[in-house]
Scaffold this motif. Sequence first.
Motif, short mmCIF file in Angstrom:
data_model
loop_
_atom_site.label_atom_id
_atom_site.label_comp_id
_atom_site.label_asym_id
_atom_site.label_seq_id
_atom_site.Cartn_x
_atom_site.Cartn_y
_atom_site.Cartn_z
N UNK A 1 0.74 -1.31 -0.09
CA UNK A 1 -0.19 -0.13 0.03
C UNK A 1 0.86 1.16 -0.03
N UNK A 2 0.38 2.15 -0.82
CA UNK A 2 1.18 3.36 -0.92
C UNK A 2 0.52 4.43 -0.17
N UNK A 3 1.30 5.51 -0.17
CA UNK A 3 0.70 6.61 0.63
C UNK A 3 -0.58 7.12 0.08
N UNK A 4 -0.74 7.08 -1.10
CA UNK A 4 -1.90 7.58 -2.00
C UNK A 4 -3.20 6.71 -1.73
N UNK A 5 -2.99 5.15 -1.22
CA UNK A 5 -4.11 4.40 -0.99
C UNK A 5 -4.43 4.78 0.53
N UNK A 6 -3.48 5.04 1.32
CA UNK A 6 -3.72 5.31 2.98
C UNK A 6 -4.43 6.45 2.80
N UNK A 7 -3.94 7.52 2.15
CA UNK A 7 -4.79 8.86 2.24
C UNK A 7 -6.48 8.53 1.68
N UNK A 8 -6.55 7.75 0.58
CA UNK A 8 -7.58 7.39 0.10
C UNK A 8 -8.55 6.71 1.07
N UNK A 9 -8.18 5.76 1.86
CA UNK A 9 -8.82 5.12 2.86
C UNK A 9 -9.14 5.91 3.85
N UNK A 10 -8.08 6.81 4.43
CA UNK A 10 -8.58 7.69 5.38
C UNK A 10 -9.62 8.62 5.02
N UNK A 11 -9.56 9.06 3.90
CA UNK A 11 -10.55 10.37 3.29
C UNK A 11 -11.88 9.36 3.12
N UNK A 12 -11.76 8.09 2.71
CA UNK A 12 -13.16 7.46 2.67
C UNK A 12 -13.83 7.27 3.94
N UNK A 13 -12.99 6.87 5.00
CA UNK A 13 -13.28 6.70 6.27
C UNK A 13 -13.97 8.00 7.02
N UNK A 14 -13.23 9.10 6.75
CA UNK A 14 -13.83 10.40 7.30
C UNK A 14 -15.36 10.90 6.58
N UNK A 15 -15.30 10.39 4.99
CA UNK A 15 -16.43 10.66 4.38
C UNK A 15 -17.65 9.70 5.02
N UNK A 16 -17.18 8.38 5.45
CA UNK A 16 -18.41 7.57 5.96
C UNK A 16 -18.89 8.33 7.33
#
Length: 123
Positions: A1-16
């Motif tokens: 997992x790259x840094x962009x993937x982790x940022x995407x997961x965090x953004x998705x979590x915050x959005x949820x």
Amino acid sequence: MSGGDIAGLIAAGVFAVLVALLAVPLVKLGKVFDQTTDSIKDVSDGITPILEETTETLRETNKQLARVDAITRNVQDVTGNVSALIALFAATVGGPLIKLAGFSAAVRAAFRFGRPRKGDHAE
């Protein structure tokens, strides 16, 4: 997992989390609308019998007013008849009573004329 993937997961979590936080007021608002709909239905169901009773009351009131109108007309006729009867009585009895009063006044005056007054002495 790259840094962009982790940022995407965090953004998705915050959005949820944001969607979950916004969903709570929307669910409560939906319940308010349901209660409002139920209240309007209850009020509508309650107004229908009241309107029917009011309509019946107005019908009965109109019937009573028609009766009162008939009574008023009858009283007006009776009043007119009594007024005519009084006028007839006054014309029939009033004239002779006035003549009788005039005659009695003339007779009294005639009797007074023949009597001596208190201040007059017969000499």
